[in-house]
Design a protein around this motif. Structure first.
Motif, PDB file in Angstrom:
ATOM      1  N   UNK A 123       0.837  -1.212   0.000  1.00 11.30           N
ATOM      2  CA  UNK A 123       0.000   0.000   0.000  1.00 11.30           C
ATOM      3  C   UNK A 123       0.864   1.251   0.000  1.00 11.30           C
ATOM      4  N   UNK A 124       1.924   1.237   0.797  1.00  3.53           N
ATOM      5  CA  UNK A 124       2.811   2.400   0.880  1.00  3.53           C
ATOM      6  C   UNK A 124       3.427   2.707  -0.472  1.00  3.53           C
ATOM      7  N   UNK A 125       3.888   1.677  -1.168  1.00  2.00           N
ATOM      8  CA  UNK A 125       4.541   1.920  -2.458  1.00  2.00           C
ATOM      9  C   UNK A 125       3.549   2.378  -3.519  1.00  2.00           C
ATOM     10  N   UNK A 154      14.335   7.895  14.722  1.00  2.00           N
ATOM     11  CA  UNK A 154      13.837   6.546  14.431  1.00  2.00           C
ATOM     12  C   UNK A 154      12.520   6.606  13.670  1.00  2.00           C
ATOM     13  N   UNK A 155      11.624   7.521  14.059  1.00  2.00           N
ATOM     14  CA  UNK A 155      10.353   7.675  13.356  1.00  2.00           C
ATOM     15  C   UNK A 155      10.596   8.093  11.907  1.00  2.00           C
ATOM     16  N   UNK A 156      11.498   9.039  11.700  1.00  2.00           N
ATOM     17  CA  UNK A 156      11.806   9.500  10.343  1.00  2.00           C
ATOM     18  C   UNK A 156      12.354   8.350   9.502  1.00  2.00           C
ATOM     19  N   UNK A 157      13.254   7.583  10.077  1.00  2.00           N
ATOM     20  CA  UNK A 157      13.829   6.448   9.355  1.00  2.00           C
ATOM     21  C   UNK A 157      12.777   5.365   9.093  1.00  2.00           C
ATOM     22  N   UNK A 158      11.853   5.156  10.047  1.00  2.00           N
ATOM     23  CA  UNK A 158      10.776   4.186   9.876  1.00  2.00           C
ATOM     24  C   UNK A 158       9.878   4.598   8.708  1.00  2.00           C
ATOM     25  N   UNK A 159       9.517   5.880   8.652  1.00  2.00           N
ATOM     26  CA  UNK A 159       8.666   6.375   7.557  1.00  2.00           C
ATOM     27  C   UNK A 159       9.402   6.242   6.228  1.00  2.00           C
ATOM     28  N   UNK A 160      10.677   6.575   6.210  1.00  2.00           N
ATOM     29  CA  UNK A 160      11.470   6.451   4.990  1.00  2.00           C
ATOM     30  C   UNK A 160      11.487   5.004   4.496  1.00  2.00           C
ATOM     31  N   UNK A 161      11.700   4.065   5.410  1.00  2.00           N
ATOM     32  CA  UNK A 161      11.708   2.643   5.043  1.00  2.00           C
ATOM     33  C   UNK A 161      10.344   2.172   4.564  1.00  2.00           C
ATOM     34  N   UNK A 162       9.287   2.705   5.179  1.00  2.00           N
ATOM     35  CA  UNK A 162       7.928   2.351   4.794  1.00  2.00           C
ATOM     36  C   UNK A 162       7.696   2.614   3.307  1.00  2.00           C
ATOM     37  N   UNK A 163       8.296   3.707   2.832  1.00  2.00           N
ATOM     38  CA  UNK A 163       8.133   4.112   1.436  1.00  2.00           C
ATOM     39  C   UNK A 163       9.377   3.768   0.617  1.00  2.00           C
ATOM     40  N   UNK A 164      10.091   2.728   1.062  1.00  2.00           N
ATOM     41  CA  UNK A 164      11.237   2.162   0.367  1.00  2.00           C
ATOM     42  C   UNK A 164      12.301   3.204   0.026  1.00  2.00           C
ATOM     43  N   UNK A 165      12.476   4.146   0.945  1.00  2.00           N
ATOM     44  CA  UNK A 165      13.502   5.197   0.838  1.00  2.00           C
ATOM     45  C   UNK A 165      13.379   6.015  -0.448  1.00  2.00           C
ATOM     46  N   UNK A 166      12.135   6.195  -0.906  1.00  2.00           N
ATOM     47  CA  UNK A 166      11.881   6.951  -2.129  1.00  2.00           C
ATOM     48  C   UNK A 166      11.472   8.398  -1.855  1.00  2.00           C
ATOM     49  N   UNK A 171       9.900  15.859   1.722  1.00  2.00           N
ATOM     50  CA  UNK A 171       8.650  15.099   1.868  1.00  2.00           C
ATOM     51  C   UNK A 171       8.553  14.493   3.266  1.00  2.00           C
ATOM     52  N   UNK A 172       9.661  13.944   3.762  1.00  2.00           N
ATOM     53  CA  UNK A 172       9.671  13.354   5.103  1.00  2.00           C
ATOM     54  C   UNK A 172       9.308  14.392   6.161  1.00  2.00           C
ATOM     55  N   UNK A 173       9.932  15.573   6.072  1.00  2.00           N
ATOM     56  CA  UNK A 173       9.648  16.635   7.042  1.00  2.00           C
ATOM     57  C   UNK A 173       8.204  17.106   6.932  1.00  2.00           C
ATOM     58  N   UNK A 174       7.691  17.165   5.709  1.00  2.00           N
ATOM     59  CA  UNK A 174       6.307  17.575   5.487  1.00  2.00           C
ATOM     60  C   UNK A 174       5.328  16.568   6.106  1.00  2.00           C
ATOM     61  N   UNK A 175       5.623  15.273   5.955  1.00  2.00           N
ATOM     62  CA  UNK A 175       4.767  14.238   6.543  1.00  2.00           C
ATOM     63  C   UNK A 175       4.813  14.294   8.072  1.00  2.00           C
ATOM     64  N   UNK A 176       6.015  14.509   8.643  1.00  2.00           N
ATOM     65  CA  UNK A 176       6.138  14.648  10.098  1.00  2.00           C
ATOM     66  C   UNK A 176       5.341  15.844  10.604  1.00  2.00           C
TER      67      UNK A 176
END
Length: 198
Positions: A123-125, A154-166, A171-176
């Motif tokens: 779903x994430x991808x 850790x949360x930032x890295x978890x979100x990044x991994x969730x979306x396969x580091x794409x 975008x990461x900061x915006x989602x946080x």
């Protein structure tokens, strides 16, 4: 990226969109019931293309939950060899949920999805808009239970991994920020706390 094992209860679910599991981080095991004589062409073709990352296990006996016990056995076997892996049971059978809760209590990432397209990482991808991504993040955090990230890094890295580091850093900061705005995440210094919706 961590290995994602997909264990399919083929007695219960005959997925059609197997191609979504073609990426290298997926390993697929299809559990076929003793009385099932065949699998669909789509499933066989997709698994054949995965090569060594896919296999069938035909159970030998009949009986209530016979196939379910095979899945539970293989999760235990694989989790002892690869405790960092993530396990996805594809089944409509809610009887797996107590096992999944137990695994989470042991800090083993596991979930049950009703179809391969419902697997969180799939779903994430496939999510495109920020609101779709936020929904995927919230669902993942709920699934983690007490194992949610407690530090911003850790949360930032978890979100990044969730979306396969794409995702870009922006975008990461915006989602946080969106998670904070919605009151789902509170950040104090480097620590994170959660107020997830029911």
């Amino acid at each position: 990226m961590r290995t994602n094992y997909v264990l399919i209860d083929y007695e219960n679910v005959q997925p059609e969109a197997m191609a979504v599991l073609s990426k290298e981080h997926f390993k697929v095991i299809v559990f076929v019931g003793a009385n099932q004589a065949k699998v669909t062409f789509e499933v066989a073709s997709a698994l054949q293309q995965m090569g060594e990352r896919a296999e069938y296990i035909k159970i030998s006996g009949n009986g209530s939950n016979a196939l379910d016990f095979h899945i539970a056995y293989y999760i235990g076997l694989l989790a002892s060899k690869e405790p960092e892996a993530c396990f996805h049971i594809v089944s409509k059978d809610t009887g797996f949920d107590p096992l999944i809760n137990h695994l989470k209590g042991k800090k083993i990432l596991a979930c049950r999805s009703k179809d391969v397209t419902d697997i969180p990482i799939v779903k994430a991808s496939n999510s495109k808009s920020p609101s779709e991504k936020i929904a995927v993040i919230i669902a993942d955090l709920k699934r983690r239970g007490a194992a949610k990230p407690r530090a911003v890094k850790t949360l930032t890295s978890t979100i990044s991994n969730m979306f396969q580091k794409q995702l870009s850093d922006e975008e990461l900061q915006s989602l946080l920020l969106e998670l904070q705005t919605k009151g789902i995440v509170s950040i104090a210094g480097t620590k994170v706390s959660y107020e997830l919706p029911a």
